[in-house]
Scaffold this active site. Structure first.
Site, PDB file in Angstrom:
ATOM      1  N   SER A 255       1.582  -3.924  -5.778  1.00 43.49           N
ATOM      2  CA  SER A 255       0.246  -3.530  -5.358  1.00 43.49           C
ATOM      3  C   SER A 255       0.080  -2.033  -5.171  1.00 43.49           C
ATOM      4  O   SER A 255      -1.011  -1.506  -5.340  1.00 43.49           O
ATOM      5  CB  SER A 255      -0.128  -4.243  -4.069  1.00 43.49           C
ATOM      6  OG  SER A 255       0.787  -3.927  -3.043  1.00 43.49           O
TER       7      SER A 255
ATOM      8  N   ASP B 171       5.077 -13.280  -5.736  1.00 43.96           N
ATOM      9  CA  ASP B 171       3.720 -13.030  -5.253  1.00 43.96           C
ATOM     10  C   ASP B 171       2.915 -12.454  -6.430  1.00 43.96           C
ATOM     11  O   ASP B 171       3.232 -11.373  -6.936  1.00 43.96           O
ATOM     12  CB  ASP B 171       3.800 -12.034  -4.082  1.00 43.96           C
ATOM     13  CG  ASP B 171       2.438 -11.687  -3.506  1.00 43.96           C
ATOM     14  OD1 ASP B 171       1.434 -11.806  -4.216  1.00 43.96           O
ATOM     15  OD2 ASP B 171       2.394 -11.274  -2.327  1.00 43.96           O
TER      16      ASP B 171
ATOM     17  N   HIS C  75       4.994  -6.821  -0.292  1.00 44.49           N
ATOM     18  CA  HIS C  75       3.847  -6.679   0.593  1.00 44.49           C
ATOM     19  C   HIS C  75       4.196  -6.997   2.038  1.00 44.49           C
ATOM     20  O   HIS C  75       5.067  -7.810   2.330  1.00 44.49           O
ATOM     21  CB  HIS C  75       2.740  -7.628   0.101  1.00 44.49           C
ATOM     22  CG  HIS C  75       1.414  -7.395   0.731  1.00 44.49           C
ATOM     23  ND1 HIS C  75       0.895  -8.228   1.681  1.00 44.49           N
ATOM     24  CD2 HIS C  75       0.498  -6.415   0.536  1.00 44.49           C
ATOM     25  CE1 HIS C  75      -0.307  -7.792   2.038  1.00 44.49           C
ATOM     26  NE2 HIS C  75      -0.565  -6.691   1.358  1.00 44.49           N
TER      27      HIS C  75
ATOM     28  N   GLU D   9       7.078  -9.182  -6.215  1.00 46.46           N
ATOM     29  CA  GLU D   9       5.691  -9.294  -6.693  1.00 46.46           C
ATOM     30  C   GLU D   9       5.744  -9.181  -8.207  1.00 46.46           C
ATOM     31  O   GLU D   9       6.580  -8.438  -8.729  1.00 46.46           O
ATOM     32  CB  GLU D   9       4.842  -8.135  -6.143  1.00 46.46           C
ATOM     33  CG  GLU D   9       4.572  -8.262  -4.675  1.00 46.46           C
ATOM     34  CD  GLU D   9       3.877  -7.028  -4.086  1.00 46.46           C
ATOM     35  OE1 GLU D   9       3.131  -6.340  -4.793  1.00 46.46           O
ATOM     36  OE2 GLU D   9       4.106  -6.771  -2.889  1.00 46.46           O
TER      37      GLU D   9
ATOM     38  N   ASN E  15     -10.096  -4.274  -5.414  1.00 43.59           N
ATOM     39  CA  ASN E  15      -9.222  -5.131  -6.228  1.00 43.59           C
ATOM     40  C   ASN E  15     -10.032  -6.077  -7.118  1.00 43.59           C
ATOM     41  O   ASN E  15      -9.500  -7.040  -7.651  1.00 43.59           O
ATOM     42  CB  ASN E  15      -8.324  -5.982  -5.312  1.00 43.59           C
ATOM     43  CG  ASN E  15      -7.427  -5.119  -4.459  1.00 43.59           C
ATOM     44  OD1 ASN E  15      -6.844  -4.162  -4.952  1.00 43.59           O
ATOM     45  ND2 ASN E  15      -7.309  -5.442  -3.175  1.00 43.59           N
TER      46      ASN E  15
ATOM     47  N   HIS F 243      -1.820  -9.507  -7.503  1.00 38.76           N
ATOM     48  CA  HIS F 243      -2.559  -8.568  -8.365  1.00 38.76           C
ATOM     49  C   HIS F 243      -2.525  -8.927  -9.843  1.00 38.76           C
ATOM     50  O   HIS F 243      -3.267  -8.347 -10.634  1.00 38.76           O
ATOM     51  CB  HIS F 243      -2.043  -7.141  -8.140  1.00 38.76           C
ATOM     52  CG  HIS F 243      -2.376  -6.662  -6.763  1.00 38.76           C
ATOM     53  ND1 HIS F 243      -3.569  -6.053  -6.440  1.00 38.76           N
ATOM     54  CD2 HIS F 243      -1.692  -6.791  -5.594  1.00 38.76           C
ATOM     55  CE1 HIS F 243      -3.602  -5.792  -5.154  1.00 38.76           C
ATOM     56  NE2 HIS F 243      -2.465  -6.236  -4.608  1.00 38.76           N
TER      57      HIS F 243
ATOM     58  N   LYS G 248      -8.825 -11.029  -5.203  1.00 41.86           N
ATOM     59  CA  LYS G 248      -8.716  -9.811  -6.004  1.00 41.86           C
ATOM     60  C   LYS G 248      -9.418 -10.070  -7.345  1.00 41.86           C
ATOM     61  O   LYS G 248     -10.628 -10.220  -7.341  1.00 41.86           O
ATOM     62  CB  LYS G 248      -7.248  -9.425  -6.093  1.00 41.86           C
ATOM     63  CG  LYS G 248      -6.668  -9.268  -4.662  1.00 41.86           C
ATOM     64  CD  LYS G 248      -5.272  -8.777  -4.609  1.00 41.86           C
ATOM     65  CE  LYS G 248      -4.634  -9.002  -3.249  1.00 41.86           C
ATOM     66  NZ  LYS G 248      -5.235  -8.265  -2.143  1.00 41.86           N
TER      67      LYS G 248
HETATM   68  C1  LIG Z   1       0.959  -8.228  -3.043  1.00 39.93           C
HETATM   69  C2  LIG Z   1       0.035  -8.818  -2.057  1.00 39.93           C
HETATM   70  N1  LIG Z   1       0.344 -10.004  -1.507  1.00 39.93           N
HETATM   71  C3  LIG Z   1      -0.462 -10.585  -0.603  1.00 39.93           C
HETATM   72  C4  LIG Z   1      -1.624  -9.992  -0.200  1.00 39.93           C
HETATM   73  C5  LIG Z   1      -2.480 -10.658   0.822  1.00 39.93           C
HETATM   74  O1  LIG Z   1      -3.514 -11.328   0.177  1.00 39.93           O
HETATM   75  P1  LIG Z   1      -4.895 -11.557   0.936  1.00 39.93           P
HETATM   76  O2  LIG Z   1      -5.664 -10.284   0.824  1.00 39.93           O
HETATM   77  O3  LIG Z   1      -5.517 -12.703   0.223  1.00 39.93           O
HETATM   78  O4  LIG Z   1      -4.548 -11.883   2.351  1.00 39.93           O
HETATM   79  C6  LIG Z   1      -1.997  -8.766  -0.744  1.00 39.93           C
HETATM   80  C7  LIG Z   1      -3.260  -8.121  -0.310  1.00 39.93           C
HETATM   81  O5  LIG Z   1      -3.452  -6.978  -0.229  1.00 39.93           O
HETATM   82  C8  LIG Z   1      -1.139  -8.160  -1.683  1.00 39.93           C
HETATM   83  O6  LIG Z   1      -1.444  -6.970  -2.215  1.00 39.93           O
END
Ligand SMILES: Cc1ncc(COP(=O)(O)O)c(C=O)c1O
Length: 373
Positions: A171, A196, A126, A167, A37, A199, A227
């Protein structure tokens, strides 16, 4: 003594192995990165690290351990100043740092929605959002991915307070949420929208909420730093009341040791580095265009650094991944249970540091693979 438990665990692992979905830890291999990422390449950027090391040399106290929860001994004037810096960057009232995006989502969703509330979740949000919701007494309901009519229908039929979780850039799909429409829909029904931006942060300025100046109209935004920002951690961006509430009631914030100042220093450093190097985003967009020009069938938006190519069936997906790996190209094979069985896909992450020649090699190999199937 533990034989029955171990037999049960082994059975579950064998089951996964037989389905071709056993997860295994693998160390990074030399080769071309189409799976991380690190979209802008900050994670291994020497100039970015040198800038941090120079400030660290003047501030060795950043290495001090946090020593306790931020509510006990683990807070520092420096961490608070970085939170002020982040809030200012995103033009929000407040920012609250978390050790990861997972913890930030766990904090938000476990403590904000109450017993008679309903959380409406895009079906592809997520796992961290889902796990936060599991800890909430509120009712959970999914709506079809990016389907505004379905969401409106749910909002119209749901009595009481509603929360909406999305999101901004998905992701595993690599497509965007219709943020403007979602904000308008949430406002029409008095629902609170949480976005969220894991990404999108860094790839699209300070995220798509900030880009579209929607900060005041969403309830809260989660940005992550592991990321495109090339660091680690996350921040919840919202107003003073929400941050005060989280500090008082969010267990994932309260019952954990704070982060050392170095954590916040790295985040601030990378914001500043990116501001000094805005061309990195243009290079990334150019690489995304190189990929799109190949015309492979994807689930993703054209401008997205995440390009997901459907490969239904674990075996075919594994064959595609292995074919790429034999040429030292690394992409992420996304299987169930991360996505539903039957919607397996190869997730190609594009980076500013991928060369056009590497991208062409990848797309040529994938086209050839598709044609021989
Ligand atoms: C959409 C999304 N939210 C939250 C997270 C979690 O973030 P972190 O990797 O900082 O725990 C991810 C991680 O893969 C993600 O893809």
């Amino acid at each position: 003594m533990h034989d029955d438990v171990l037999a049960h665990l082994s059975h579950a692992l064998t089951d996964r192995q037989e389905q071709g979905i056993l997860r295994k830890l693998r160390t990074r291999q030399p080769g071309v990165d189409f799976y991380s990422n690190d979209y802008l390449g900050l994670a291994s950027c020497n100039a970015c690290h040198e800038m941090l090391l120079a400030s660290l040399a003047d501030n060795p106290q950043w290495l001090r351990g946090a020593t306790g929860s931020r509510l006990v001994s683990g807070n520092s004037a420096f961490i608070v100043s970085v939170e002020d810096f982040i809030a200012n960057e995103h033009q929000t009232e407040r920012a609250l740092l978390f050790p990861s995006g997972y913890m930030a989502n766990l904090a938000l969703f476990s403590c904000l929605p109450k017993r008679n509330d309903t959380i409406l979740l895009d079906e592809f949000v997520h796992r961290s959002v889902l796990d936060g919701c599991r800890l909430s007494p509120g009712k959970k309901m999914r709506f079809q991915h990016n389907d505004l009519d379905h969401l409106e229908n749910r909002l119209a039929k749901t009595p009481g307070k509603c929360w909406i979780a999305v999101e901004s850039l998905y992701s595993m799909e690599g497509d965007f949420a219709p943020l403007g429409e979602l904000v308008r829909l949430a406002e029409r029904f008095g629902a609170s929208l949480v976005v969220d931006e894991a990404h999108a942060m860094g790839v699209f300025g300070h995220g798509l909420v900030c880009d579209a100046q929607l900060q005041e109209r969403v309830f809260a935004t989660v940005v992550t730093y592991g990321k495109a920002m090339g660091a680690h951690g996350a921040a919840i961006l919202s107003n003073q009341t929400v941050v005060d509430y989280l500090v008082n009631f969010a267990a994932p914030f309260i019952y954990t040791t704070g982060q050392p100042d170095l954590f916040a220093a790295t985040i601030r450093n990378n914001y500043e580095f990116l501001k000094m190097n805005p061309g990195l985003r243009e290079v990334l967009q150019n690489r995304i265009t190189c990929f799109s020009a190949a015309g492979l069938p994807t689930l993703s938006a054209t401008a997205s650094p995440i390009q997901s190519i459907p490969f239904p069936g674990a075996d075919r997906l594994t064959a595609a991944r292995e074919m790429l790996e034999s040429q030292s190209l690394f992409a992420f094979a996304v299987r169930s249970p991360t996505v539903k069985a039957g919607s397996e896909r190869l997730r190609v992450s594009l980076h500013a540091f991928n060369t056009p020649a590497e991208i062409r090699q990848l797309t040529d190999l994938l086209k050839e693979f598709h044609d021989t199937e």
